[in-house]
Design a protein around this motif. Structure first.
Motif, PDB file in Angstrom:
ATOM      1  N   ALA A  77     -92.249 -41.991 -89.892  1.00 34.11           N
ATOM      2  CA  ALA A  77     -92.149 -40.671 -90.528  1.00 34.11           C
ATOM      3  C   ALA A  77     -90.810 -40.019 -90.225  1.00 34.11           C
ATOM      4  N   ALA A  78     -90.361 -40.128 -88.966  1.00 36.28           N
ATOM      5  CA  ALA A  78     -89.076 -39.542 -88.588  1.00 36.28           C
ATOM      6  C   ALA A  78     -87.927 -40.239 -89.312  1.00 36.28           C
ATOM      7  N   TYR A  79     -88.014 -41.564 -89.420  1.00 36.62           N
ATOM      8  CA  TYR A  79     -86.974 -42.315 -90.113  1.00 36.62           C
ATOM      9  C   TYR A  79     -86.926 -41.950 -91.600  1.00 36.62           C
ATOM     10  N   GLN A  80     -88.129 -41.737 -92.173  1.00 38.06           N
ATOM     11  CA  GLN A  80     -88.197 -41.328 -93.576  1.00 38.06           C
ATOM     12  C   GLN A  80     -87.511 -39.982 -93.780  1.00 38.06           C
ATOM     13  N   GLN A  81     -87.736 -39.046 -92.860  1.00 38.10           N
ATOM     14  CA  GLN A  81     -87.105 -37.734 -92.973  1.00 38.10           C
ATOM     15  C   GLN A  81     -85.592 -37.835 -92.854  1.00 38.10           C
ATOM     16  N   VAL A  82     -85.120 -38.736 -91.983  1.00 44.62           N
ATOM     17  CA  VAL A  82     -83.672 -38.926 -91.837  1.00 44.62           C
ATOM     18  C   VAL A  82     -83.073 -39.449 -93.138  1.00 44.62           C
ATOM     19  N   LEU A  83     -83.767 -40.412 -93.752  1.00 43.32           N
ATOM     20  CA  LEU A  83     -83.276 -40.966 -95.009  1.00 43.32           C
ATOM     21  C   LEU A  83     -83.258 -39.913 -96.111  1.00 43.32           C
ATOM     22  N   LEU A  84     -84.338 -39.120 -96.186  1.00 45.06           N
ATOM     23  CA  LEU A  84     -84.422 -38.108 -97.226  1.00 45.06           C
ATOM     24  C   LEU A  84     -83.397 -37.003 -97.013  1.00 45.06           C
ATOM     25  N   ALA A  85     -83.127 -36.680 -95.742  1.00 37.66           N
ATOM     26  CA  ALA A  85     -82.180 -35.603 -95.445  1.00 37.66           C
ATOM     27  C   ALA A  85     -80.777 -35.937 -95.921  1.00 37.66           C
ATOM     28  N   GLU A  86     -80.489 -37.216 -96.086  1.00 39.31           N
ATOM     29  CA  GLU A  86     -79.173 -37.628 -96.561  1.00 39.31           C
ATOM     30  C   GLU A  86     -79.108 -37.696 -98.080  1.00 39.31           C
ATOM     31  N   SER A  87     -80.180 -37.312 -98.753  1.00 45.97           N
ATOM     32  CA  SER A  87     -80.235 -37.404-100.207  1.00 45.97           C
ATOM     33  C   SER A  87     -79.330 -36.361-100.855  1.00 45.97           C
ATOM     34  N   ASN A  88     -78.787 -36.740-101.999  1.00 43.82           N
ATOM     35  CA  ASN A  88     -77.947 -35.845-102.795  1.00 43.82           C
ATOM     36  C   ASN A  88     -78.718 -35.435-104.045  1.00 43.82           C
ATOM     37  N   ILE A  89     -78.801 -34.146-104.279  1.00 45.33           N
ATOM     38  CA  ILE A  89     -79.580 -33.621-105.401  1.00 45.33           C
ATOM     39  C   ILE A  89     -78.668 -32.813-106.314  1.00 45.33           C
ATOM     40  N   LEU A  90     -78.709 -33.130-107.601  1.00 53.26           N
ATOM     41  CA  LEU A  90     -77.962 -32.375-108.603  1.00 53.26           C
ATOM     42  C   LEU A  90     -78.921 -31.407-109.289  1.00 53.26           C
ATOM     43  N   VAL A  91     -78.607 -30.122-109.235  1.00 54.21           N
ATOM     44  CA  VAL A  91     -79.443 -29.083-109.842  1.00 54.21           C
ATOM     45  C   VAL A  91     -78.643 -28.416-110.957  1.00 54.21           C
ATOM     46  N   VAL A  92     -79.179 -28.455-112.171  1.00 56.89           N
ATOM     47  CA  VAL A  92     -78.503 -27.860-113.332  1.00 56.89           C
ATOM     48  C   VAL A  92     -79.406 -26.774-113.899  1.00 56.89           C
ATOM     49  N   PHE A  93     -79.065 -25.518-113.600  1.00 60.03           N
ATOM     50  CA  PHE A  93     -79.811 -24.364-114.105  1.00 60.03           C
ATOM     51  C   PHE A  93     -78.854 -23.547-114.984  1.00 60.03           C
ATOM     52  N   PRO A  94     -78.797 -23.833-116.287  1.00 59.41           N
ATOM     53  CA  PRO A  94     -77.755 -23.227-117.131  1.00 59.41           C
ATOM     54  C   PRO A  94     -78.128 -21.910-117.794  1.00 59.41           C
ATOM     55  N   HIS A  95     -79.324 -21.379-117.542  1.00 55.43           N
ATOM     56  CA  HIS A  95     -79.740 -20.166-118.255  1.00 55.43           C
ATOM     57  C   HIS A  95     -78.735 -19.043-118.013  1.00 55.43           C
ATOM     58  N   VAL A  96     -78.327 -18.368-119.094  1.00 54.15           N
ATOM     59  CA  VAL A  96     -77.220 -17.413-119.003  1.00 54.15           C
ATOM     60  C   VAL A  96     -77.673 -15.994-118.666  1.00 54.15           C
ATOM     61  N   TYR A  97     -78.963 -15.786-118.462  1.00 56.81           N
ATOM     62  CA  TYR A  97     -79.431 -14.451-118.091  1.00 56.81           C
ATOM     63  C   TYR A  97     -79.708 -14.404-116.592  1.00 56.81           C
ATOM     64  N   TYR A  98     -79.190 -13.362-115.961  1.00 55.01           N
ATOM     65  CA  TYR A  98     -79.223 -13.279-114.508  1.00 55.01           C
ATOM     66  C   TYR A  98     -80.648 -13.233-113.961  1.00 55.01           C
ATOM     67  N   SER A  99     -81.570 -12.650-114.716  1.00 57.49           N
ATOM     68  CA  SER A  99     -82.953 -12.580-114.237  1.00 57.49           C
ATOM     69  C   SER A  99     -83.521 -13.979-114.029  1.00 57.49           C
ATOM     70  N   HIS A 100     -83.175 -14.911-114.907  1.00 55.06           N
ATOM     71  CA  HIS A 100     -83.613 -16.297-114.730  1.00 55.06           C
ATOM     72  C   HIS A 100     -82.928 -16.917-113.514  1.00 55.06           C
ATOM     73  N   PHE A 101     -81.632 -16.668-113.394  1.00 49.55           N
ATOM     74  CA  PHE A 101     -80.900 -17.215-112.250  1.00 49.55           C
ATOM     75  C   PHE A 101     -81.495 -16.730-110.935  1.00 49.55           C
ATOM     76  N   LYS A 102     -81.818 -15.449-110.880  1.00 50.82           N
ATOM     77  CA  LYS A 102     -82.327 -14.864-109.641  1.00 50.82           C
ATOM     78  C   LYS A 102     -83.580 -15.582-109.159  1.00 50.82           C
TER      79      LYS A 102
END
Length: 496
Positions: A11-36
């Motif tokens: 379990a600890a090794y799994q967490q170490v592997l996951l902690a090194e993961s790279n995640i791309l997040v694309v939230f393009p909504h142009v209204y600030y209320s959505h961004f918030k």
């Protein structure tokens, strides 16, 4: 003991592997209320130690930013897309049909995808040597953006930031007594929408994707293999449940508003009305004729509500605006454009009299009456307070968002959660289902027509008999009651 130690190490090794993961997040909504709201998910991912690349039109505005979060600005798309939406909303007859709503969804999705993919910073990201283990994309009907999952060869997760609406019937089902009727209605909505998407929306999105990546596969092969769909949930909508195992509800909107200071009671008497710019300008101009009220016409509704003493919000049903208003005990009037513009949440709030709704097609006098009613109705404040508690919730068992995201990271996808009928990317399979539905509808119509033709005499006789009985009943009720007076008889006189 050794087994427990081994499991702990794994379990600890799994967490170490996951902690090194790279995640791309694309939230393009142009209204600030959505961004918030959506940005809070980014902050939460950052607290778990992941390396997050955040593509956003609102750079440097992320609260609780962490060291592992790298922002990529696409702020250049904000003004063009806002202008596009504003021009659309100012068209009086735009939202009056299901067809126009579908067309708008297609057009705005194309604009979003084109503007994001053409952005210089996104182009640099695509051409760079960056590697990602997961892509999370906000659903703004920009299907071409899912090509990022193919480019970086990683699983795809979709976030629905919009309120639950009629166009999300393919994700949720209900457990009400009218479930079967709702399912039949949803099936027809789905069929029409999918037919439009297959023949109109997706071909345009495919052409756009191949414009930027000539070797891009059919987007259907990416979209129909989405690992997870994350969507909001509300306590007031407990009858709605996910239809498929890969759809996960992650809580309601505007929970952060509960940390804001409450408006003092004296502010409730302020005669200030905020009108969302989603309401056409010709409606706003007529509202100015209402005496003793001050109006503010703005697209930054939540900001104005936080800064001013507002008594009433007039909007088109934007959930973020409504939640901001209810957090500060501001009454809400919804001017709806048509049935297709509604959401399950808005309908429920109106049914419970927690918000008032009129139609843009109503006579303007009705809108004025609604404004005056809310301005003078003291009880509506308490209804607004109750509505806020029903919108401001997490899932009862806790927020499981990160657990599911880590599940996708660990298994490098979660296609096993998707039902087999959703995994197919073949066009003819989906068209076949739609054609079968149309044939069934046609058969039912012909059957009904045949019954009318062959049994019209029997039906006519039955209808006339029922109508006659109703007419006689009404006639008897309408006749005046006559009283008979009995004259006493002198029995001796008549020798009785």
């Amino acid at each position: 003991m050794k087994l427990w130690t081994l499991l702990s190490f794994v379990a600890a090794y799994q967490q170490v592997l996951l902690a090194e993961s790279n995640i791309l997040v694309v939230f393009p909504h142009v209204y600030y209320s959505h961004f918030k709201e959506t940005a809070r998910l980014v902050s939460k991912i950052g607290t778990y130690g992941y390396n997050v690349t955040f593509v956003t039109p609102f750079p440097t505005q992320l609260e609780n930013a962490h060291q592992g979060i790298t922002e990529i600005s696409i702020e250049g798309i904000v003004e063009p897309l806002k202008d596009y939406v504003a021009n659309f909303y100012q068209t009086e007859n735009t939202w009056y049909s299901y067809w126009s709503h579908l067309k708008y969804t297609k057009d705005i999705g194309y604009e979003y995808a084109q503007k994001v993919l053409e952005n210089e910073n996104v182009t640099k990201l695509i051409s760079s040597s960056s590697q990602f283990d997961l892509v999370i994309i906000e659903d703004v009907s920009a299907d071409a953006l899912t090509i990022l999952s193919h480019i970086f060869k990683c699983p795809l997760v979709v976030l629905l930031s919009e309120p639950l609406g009629i166009f999300y019937d393919n994700y949720v089902t209900d457990i009400t007594p009218w479930k079967q009727y709702n399912e039949i209605r949803s099936m027809h909505h789905w069929a029409f929408k999918e037919l439009f998407r297959e023949l109109n929306t997706l071909p345009a999105q495919n052409r756009l994707a191949r414009k930027f990546l000539p070797s891009a596969p059919d987007l259907r092969n990416i979209m129909y293999d989405t690992s997870l769909v994350l969507m909001p949930s509300y306590e007031i909508l407990t009858y709605l449940v996910p239809k498929y195992p890969h759809v996960k509800q992650i809580g309601g909107f505007n929970r952060a508003e509960s940390n804001k200071p409450e408006i003092e009671a004296e502010n409730a008497s302020a005669s200030l009305v905020v009108v969302s710019k989603n309401i056409p300008s010709y409606i706003f101009e007529k509202l100015l004729d209402i005496p003793s009220l001050k109006f503010i016409y703005t697209s930054q509704v939540s900001d104005v509500i936080r800064q001013e003493r507002v008594d009433l919000l007039i909007g088109d049903g934007d959930v973020y605006d409504i939640a901001s208003a209810m957090a500060r005990r501001v009454k809400v009037l919804i001017i709806s454009r048509n049935y297709w513009h509604q959401s399950f949440l808005i309908d429920k709030l109106v049914d419970e009299r927690m918000a008032l709704q009129v139609s843009i097609e109503d006579d303007f006098k009705k809108i004025v009456e609604a404004v005056n009613y809310l301005m003078n109705d003291a009880e509506s404040v308490f209804k607004v307070m109750r509505a806020w508690t029903l919108m401001n919730i997490e899932q009862p068992e806790g927020d499981q968002t990160m657990g599911w995201l880590e599940h996708v990271l660990f298994y490098k996808g979660a296609s096993h959660l998707r039902p087999s009928n959703l995994r197919s990317s073949l066009l003819h399979n989906r068209i076949t289902v739609i054609i079968i539905l149309i044939i069934v509808d046609l058969a039912l119509f012909l059957l009904f027509y045949w019954i009318i033709i062959h049994f019209h005499k029997v039906l006519r006789h039955a209808v006339l008999k029922v109508c006659g009985a109703i007419r006689r009943f009404i006639k008897r009720r309408a006749q005046p009651q006559t009283t008979i007076s009995y004259i006493p008889i002198d029995e001796k006189k008549f020798g009785i």
